[in-house]
Design an enzyme around this catalytic site. Sequence first.
Site, PDB file in Angstrom:
ATOM      1  N   HIS A 146       0.460  -2.913   6.372  1.00 30.07           N
ATOM      2  CA  HIS A 146       1.335  -1.903   6.973  1.00 30.07           C
ATOM      3  C   HIS A 146       0.993  -1.767   8.455  1.00 30.07           C
ATOM      4  O   HIS A 146      -0.010  -2.292   8.923  1.00 30.07           O
ATOM      5  CB  HIS A 146       1.139  -0.542   6.286  1.00 30.07           C
ATOM      6  N   ASP A 159       0.587   1.441  11.429  1.00 30.48           N
ATOM      7  CA  ASP A 159       0.504   2.899  11.564  1.00 30.48           C
ATOM      8  C   ASP A 159       1.661   3.376  12.435  1.00 30.48           C
ATOM      9  O   ASP A 159       2.129   2.658  13.314  1.00 30.48           O
ATOM     10  CB  ASP A 159      -0.838   3.294  12.185  1.00 30.48           C
ATOM     11  N   HIS A 202      -1.982  -4.484   9.411  1.00 29.44           N
ATOM     12  CA  HIS A 202      -3.351  -4.586   8.921  1.00 29.44           C
ATOM     13  C   HIS A 202      -3.415  -4.173   7.456  1.00 29.44           C
ATOM     14  O   HIS A 202      -2.496  -3.552   6.932  1.00 29.44           O
ATOM     15  CB  HIS A 202      -4.303  -3.738   9.774  1.00 29.44           C
ATOM     16  N   ARG A 209     -16.986   0.254  -0.145  1.00 26.82           N
ATOM     17  CA  ARG A 209     -16.787   0.358   1.302  1.00 26.82           C
ATOM     18  C   ARG A 209     -16.216   1.737   1.648  1.00 26.82           C
ATOM     19  O   ARG A 209     -15.360   2.266   0.936  1.00 26.82           O
ATOM     20  CB  ARG A 209     -15.826  -0.737   1.777  1.00 26.82           C
TER      21      ARG A 209
END
Length: 346
Positions: free
Chosen positions: A218, A220, A275, A285
């Site tokens: 996607h 931002d 990204h 993570r």
Amino acid sequence: IENKGTPQTPPHSSTWKLTAADSVLPPSSAVSFGAVEESIPVIDLSDSDVTTLIGNACKTWGAFQIANHGISQKLLDDIESLSKTLFDMPSERKLEAASSDKGVSGYGEPRISPFFEKKMWSEGFTIADASYRNHFISLWPHDHTKYCGIMEEYVDEMEKLASKLLSCILGSLGVTVEDIEWAHKLEKSGSKVGRGAIRLNHYPVCPEPERAMGLAAHTDSTILTILHQSNTGGLQVFREESGWVTVEPVPGVLVVNMGDLVHILSNGKIPSVVHRAKVNHTRSRISIAYLWGGPAGEVQIAPISKLIGPAEPSLYRSITWKEYLQIKYEVFDKALDAIRVVNPTN
């Protein structure tokens, strides 16, 4: 995401069919998860040529990393520790802090989830307004003051850093914040150029990471995103020439992604970077994303007038920020195309 026990295989609802284009790296590159042939630039913010370096990185990658950014390691450690403490809680406890239908702040799935049939191998907590304090009180009845203090300090520091980065980004284009009409009006009135939101992300250990997706591809919507990632890699950015490139964590270094709004303001000179986040079969993570630059809903957004003219006509029509977000909510990755001027030469 349950903390007790890890399933031996991702359930059907979380199993993604990854094509060759979705592989960790493009076919021509090394195929192991950690190996990359290139990565986004690391820029020292104290460099005398920082504006040019940031401009080049924005135009060629839509992303870069920053060192000597002025955010203390203690604060980065504190916000990461806060995130780990939150996500280590039992699911039923976290769900008590779930975001409401009307609000944004709180625990829940990524906001891009409705655009994908499969579930993502992640969980998150969003801080977008003051209501997060009530969630913190319910999560940490005795320690909420400490955790609210960490969050407030982090927001303040990120806001200052984002503003500094915007000045460099605009400077590389030969313009300033004063050339963004709505931003200049806000500055003159003593208001802030952009409102920020924080997304705490947790990507648990996944038994079959090649069949799951932590966060789907996607862009931002805002001006820029500043990301602190823990020492486990997973972030990947897409570049036409290279395919998916992994951004390996560097201690104390932050990642900066360009969003749709800066793409519009720059009249397409700066791309908003696509990204995603991959998952890991041995380590969990944590990442903390600060999304910055969303103006008030009724503000008209358009390319900066100084960047357009007879030789470079406006590529995007003027639209309110609220309208753009609605379009993105409806067509997702086609939002920029939806507001593009069909024949800019006319």
